[in-house]
Design a protein around this motif. Structure first.
Motif, PDB file in Angstrom:
ATOM      1  N   ILE A   1       0.956  -1.445  -0.104  1.00 26.12           N
ATOM      2  CA  ILE A   1       0.194  -0.374   0.086  1.00 26.12           C
ATOM      3  C   ILE A   1       0.767   1.602   0.254  1.00 26.12           C
ATOM      4  O   ILE A   1       1.599   1.379   0.679  1.00 26.12           O
ATOM      5  CB  ILE A   1      -0.821  -0.095   0.859  1.00 26.12           C
ATOM      6  CG1 ILE A   1      -1.869  -0.834   1.297  1.00 26.12           C
ATOM      7  CG2 ILE A   1      -2.097   1.600   0.984  1.00 26.12           C
ATOM      8  CD1 ILE A   1      -2.607  -1.437   2.154  1.00 26.12           C
ATOM      9  N   TYR A   2       0.630   2.147  -0.963  1.00 24.50           N
ATOM     10  CA  TYR A   2       1.228   3.890  -1.010  1.00 24.50           C
ATOM     11  C   TYR A   2       0.232   4.460  -0.767  1.00 24.50           C
ATOM     12  O   TYR A   2      -0.821   4.485  -2.061  1.00 24.50           O
ATOM     13  CB  TYR A   2       1.686   3.498  -2.617  1.00 24.50           C
ATOM     14  CG  TYR A   2       2.931   2.737  -2.597  1.00 24.50           C
ATOM     15  CD1 TYR A   2       3.477   1.782  -2.069  1.00 24.50           C
ATOM     16  CD2 TYR A   2       3.162   2.793  -4.061  1.00 24.50           C
ATOM     17  CE1 TYR A   2       4.049   1.488  -2.496  1.00 24.50           C
ATOM     18  CE2 TYR A   2       3.710   1.581  -4.696  1.00 24.50           C
ATOM     19  CZ  TYR A   2       4.693   0.962  -3.933  1.00 24.50           C
ATOM     20  OH  TYR A   2       5.440  -0.185  -4.295  1.00 24.50           O
ATOM     21  N   THR A   3      -0.366   5.309   0.820  1.00 19.37           N
ATOM     22  CA  THR A   3      -0.834   5.977   1.447  1.00 19.37           C
ATOM     23  C   THR A   3      -0.218   6.816   1.729  1.00 19.37           C
ATOM     24  O   THR A   3       1.095   7.759   1.061  1.00 19.37           O
ATOM     25  CB  THR A   3      -1.551   5.857   2.210  1.00 19.37           C
ATOM     26  OG1 THR A   3      -2.812   5.641   2.949  1.00 19.37           O
ATOM     27  CG2 THR A   3      -0.382   4.816   3.451  1.00 19.37           C
ATOM     28  N   GLY A   4      -0.950   8.355   1.889  1.00 14.29           N
ATOM     29  CA  GLY A   4      -0.046   9.567   3.164  1.00 14.29           C
ATOM     30  C   GLY A   4      -0.938  10.435   1.754  1.00 14.29           C
ATOM     31  O   GLY A   4      -1.430   9.820   0.570  1.00 14.29           O
ATOM     32  N   ASP A   5      -0.763  12.042   2.338  1.00 16.14           N
ATOM     33  CA  ASP A   5      -0.530  12.851   1.915  1.00 16.14           C
ATOM     34  C   ASP A   5      -0.221  13.076   0.658  1.00 16.14           C
ATOM     35  O   ASP A   5      -0.924  14.868   0.302  1.00 16.14           O
ATOM     36  CB  ASP A   5      -1.489  14.357   2.806  1.00 16.14           C
ATOM     37  CG  ASP A   5      -2.879  13.957   3.141  1.00 16.14           C
ATOM     38  OD1 ASP A   5      -3.745  12.859   2.871  1.00 16.14           O
ATOM     39  OD2 ASP A   5      -3.632  14.260   4.749  1.00 16.14           O
TER      40      ASP A   5
ATOM     41  N   ARG B   1       0.106  -4.627 -14.433  1.00 16.86           N
ATOM     42  CA  ARG B   1      -0.926  -3.976 -15.001  1.00 16.86           C
ATOM     43  C   ARG B   1      -1.324  -3.057 -14.354  1.00 16.86           C
ATOM     44  O   ARG B   1      -1.424  -3.699 -12.838  1.00 16.86           O
ATOM     45  CB  ARG B   1      -1.741  -5.080 -15.164  1.00 16.86           C
ATOM     46  CG  ARG B   1      -3.418  -5.626 -15.977  1.00 16.86           C
ATOM     47  CD  ARG B   1      -3.422  -5.089 -16.929  1.00 16.86           C
ATOM     48  NE  ARG B   1      -5.403  -4.381 -17.539  1.00 16.86           N
ATOM     49  CZ  ARG B   1      -6.114  -5.234 -18.194  1.00 16.86           C
ATOM     50  NH1 ARG B   1      -5.863  -7.125 -18.639  1.00 16.86           N
ATOM     51  NH2 ARG B   1      -6.630  -4.628 -18.499  1.00 16.86           N
ATOM     52  N   VAL B   2      -2.005  -1.623 -14.409  1.00 17.73           N
ATOM     53  CA  VAL B   2      -2.586  -1.008 -14.005  1.00 17.73           C
ATOM     54  C   VAL B   2      -4.094  -0.928 -14.185  1.00 17.73           C
ATOM     55  O   VAL B   2      -4.177  -0.726 -14.876  1.00 17.73           O
ATOM     56  CB  VAL B   2      -1.995   0.679 -14.364  1.00 17.73           C
ATOM     57  CG1 VAL B   2      -2.029   1.291 -13.590  1.00 17.73           C
ATOM     58  CG2 VAL B   2      -0.615   0.315 -13.968  1.00 17.73           C
ATOM     59  N   ILE B   3      -4.561  -0.522 -13.030  1.00 18.88           N
ATOM     60  CA  ILE B   3      -6.373  -0.541 -13.274  1.00 18.88           C
ATOM     61  C   ILE B   3      -6.504   0.557 -11.991  1.00 18.88           C
ATOM     62  O   ILE B   3      -6.016   1.119 -11.099  1.00 18.88           O
ATOM     63  CB  ILE B   3      -7.813  -1.950 -12.578  1.00 18.88           C
ATOM     64  CG1 ILE B   3      -6.661  -3.316 -13.915  1.00 18.88           C
ATOM     65  CG2 ILE B   3      -8.531  -1.001 -12.605  1.00 18.88           C
ATOM     66  CD1 ILE B   3      -7.933  -4.280 -12.626  1.00 18.88           C
ATOM     67  N   GLN B   4      -6.922   1.411 -12.910  1.00 23.95           N
ATOM     68  CA  GLN B   4      -7.169   3.166 -12.487  1.00 23.95           C
ATOM     69  C   GLN B   4      -8.617   3.894 -11.504  1.00 23.95           C
ATOM     70  O   GLN B   4      -9.015   3.399 -12.683  1.00 23.95           O
ATOM     71  CB  GLN B   4      -5.839   4.213 -13.225  1.00 23.95           C
ATOM     72  CG  GLN B   4      -5.138   4.000 -12.950  1.00 23.95           C
ATOM     73  CD  GLN B   4      -4.629   5.529 -13.780  1.00 23.95           C
ATOM     74  OE1 GLN B   4      -4.553   6.035 -14.725  1.00 23.95           O
ATOM     75  NE2 GLN B   4      -3.640   6.131 -13.864  1.00 23.95           N
TER      76      GLN B   4
ATOM     77  N   ASP C   1      -4.203   0.949  -8.430  1.00 23.23           N
ATOM     78  CA  ASP C   1      -4.111   2.772  -8.344  1.00 23.23           C
ATOM     79  C   ASP C   1      -5.981   3.500  -7.962  1.00 23.23           C
ATOM     80  O   ASP C   1      -6.772   3.281  -8.447  1.00 23.23           O
ATOM     81  CB  ASP C   1      -4.173   3.818  -9.413  1.00 23.23           C
ATOM     82  CG  ASP C   1      -2.825   5.116  -9.473  1.00 23.23           C
ATOM     83  OD1 ASP C   1      -2.584   5.379  -8.489  1.00 23.23           O
ATOM     84  OD2 ASP C   1      -3.570   5.406 -10.324  1.00 23.23           O
ATOM     85  N   GLU C   2      -5.399   4.301  -6.779  1.00 18.99           N
ATOM     86  CA  GLU C   2      -6.691   4.975  -6.185  1.00 18.99           C
ATOM     87  C   GLU C   2      -7.502   4.519  -6.217  1.00 18.99           C
ATOM     88  O   GLU C   2      -8.457   5.040  -5.245  1.00 18.99           O
ATOM     89  CB  GLU C   2      -7.076   5.817  -7.365  1.00 18.99           C
ATOM     90  CG  GLU C   2      -6.171   7.531  -7.387  1.00 18.99           C
ATOM     91  CD  GLU C   2      -6.354   7.765  -6.003  1.00 18.99           C
ATOM     92  OE1 GLU C   2      -6.522   8.074  -4.960  1.00 18.99           O
ATOM     93  OE2 GLU C   2      -5.287   9.183  -5.805  1.00 18.99           O
TER      94      GLU C   2
ATOM     95  N   GLY D   1      -3.547   5.720  -2.393  1.00 14.49           N
ATOM     96  CA  GLY D   1      -4.443   6.649  -2.417  1.00 14.49           C
ATOM     97  C   GLY D   1      -4.472   6.705  -1.410  1.00 14.49           C
ATOM     98  O   GLY D   1      -4.002   5.758  -0.142  1.00 14.49           O
ATOM     99  N   ARG D   2      -4.824   7.907  -0.462  1.00 14.33           N
ATOM    100  CA  ARG D   2      -5.009   8.505   0.830  1.00 14.33           C
ATOM    101  C   ARG D   2      -5.466   7.678   1.998  1.00 14.33           C
ATOM    102  O   ARG D   2      -7.094   7.248   1.078  1.00 14.33           O
ATOM    103  CB  ARG D   2      -5.182  10.079   0.866  1.00 14.33           C
ATOM    104  CG  ARG D   2      -4.692  10.919   0.048  1.00 14.33           C
ATOM    105  CD  ARG D   2      -4.853  11.738  -0.555  1.00 14.33           C
ATOM    106  NE  ARG D   2      -3.951  12.326  -1.340  1.00 14.33           N
ATOM    107  CZ  ARG D   2      -4.174  14.056  -1.458  1.00 14.33           C
ATOM    108  NH1 ARG D   2      -4.677  14.492  -0.995  1.00 14.33           N
ATOM    109  NH2 ARG D   2      -2.940  14.564  -1.626  1.00 14.33           N
ATOM    110  N   ARG D   3      -5.146   8.374   2.783  1.00 14.29           N
ATOM    111  CA  ARG D   3      -6.521   7.357   3.926  1.00 14.29           C
ATOM    112  C   ARG D   3      -6.650   5.805   3.975  1.00 14.29           C
ATOM    113  O   ARG D   3      -8.010   5.466   4.106  1.00 14.29           O
ATOM    114  CB  ARG D   3      -7.593   8.164   4.124  1.00 14.29           C
ATOM    115  CG  ARG D   3      -7.247   9.261   4.590  1.00 14.29           C
ATOM    116  CD  ARG D   3      -8.682  10.496   5.003  1.00 14.29           C
ATOM    117  NE  ARG D   3      -9.410  10.475   3.612  1.00 14.29           N
ATOM    118  CZ  ARG D   3      -9.364  11.628   3.164  1.00 14.29           C
ATOM    119  NH1 ARG D   3      -7.534  12.317   2.894  1.00 14.29           N
ATOM    120  NH2 ARG D   3     -10.138  12.040   2.070  1.00 14.29           N
TER     121      ARG D   3
END
Length: 164
Positions: free
Chosen positions: A8-12, A35-38, A95-96, A128-130
């Motif tokens: 997980i890559y998170t934060g503001d 593969r990326v899914i946004q 992503d997100e 994504g954040r939080r």
């Protein structure tokens, strides 16, 4: 690849999507499938141009962030399920997905089920954040990008090739 983990890559802070695309480049460089899914992103940016050139499949939200309520069931979650069943990549970036959770496009239970059903060798990166506690607990790596200072706060607009 060996056993796939959950990251997980998170934060503001800035850099969550950039880090995830960078990991895709690393995987592709070693001959792995990525593969990326946004989720909630429909605008075309520099990373999409490059992804096409290097053969990195990217699927974007058909509705985008500003288009109103999400479809149920979420078509991108269904796409992720399909991708994992039909010749899963070594690396799948969601992503997100944290924004999709906040907007109630997907539920935490649905994401946890997706993680449970993934093939053993597929690495999953969620951005994504939080990030919710349940996903943080499931992940083997959690990085929080912290904004210390950002030029946006001084009125500098987004720049092509840097922010998009």
């Amino acid at each position: 690849m060996r056993r796939g983990e959950v990251q997980i890559y998170t934060g503001d802070g800035k850099g969550k999507t950039t880090a995830a695309f960078g990991l895709c480049l690393r995987a592709l460089g070693h001959g792995h499938k990525a593969r990326v899914i946004q989720f909630l992103k429909a605008e075309r940016c520099g990373e999409h141009v490059m992804a096409e050139k290097i053969g990195l499949p990217v699927t974007q939200c058909p509705m985008g962030r500003k288009s109103g309520p999400c479809s149920k069931p979420c078509p991108l979650l269904k796409e992720a399920e399909r991708v994992l069943k039909d010749g899963a990549p070594d690396l799948l970036v969601l992503d997100e997905i944290m924004a999709a959770l906040r907007h109630k496009c997907v539920s935490t239970d649905e994401v946890l089920a997706l993680l449970d059903e993934r093939p053993e060798n597929t690495e999953i990166v969620m951005t994504g954040r939080r990030a919710p506690r349940e996903l943080v607990e499931r992940a083997g790596l959690v990085t929080s990008m912290e904004k210390v200072k950002h030029f946006f706060d001084a009125g500098v607009p987004a720049r092509e090739g840097i922010e998009y």
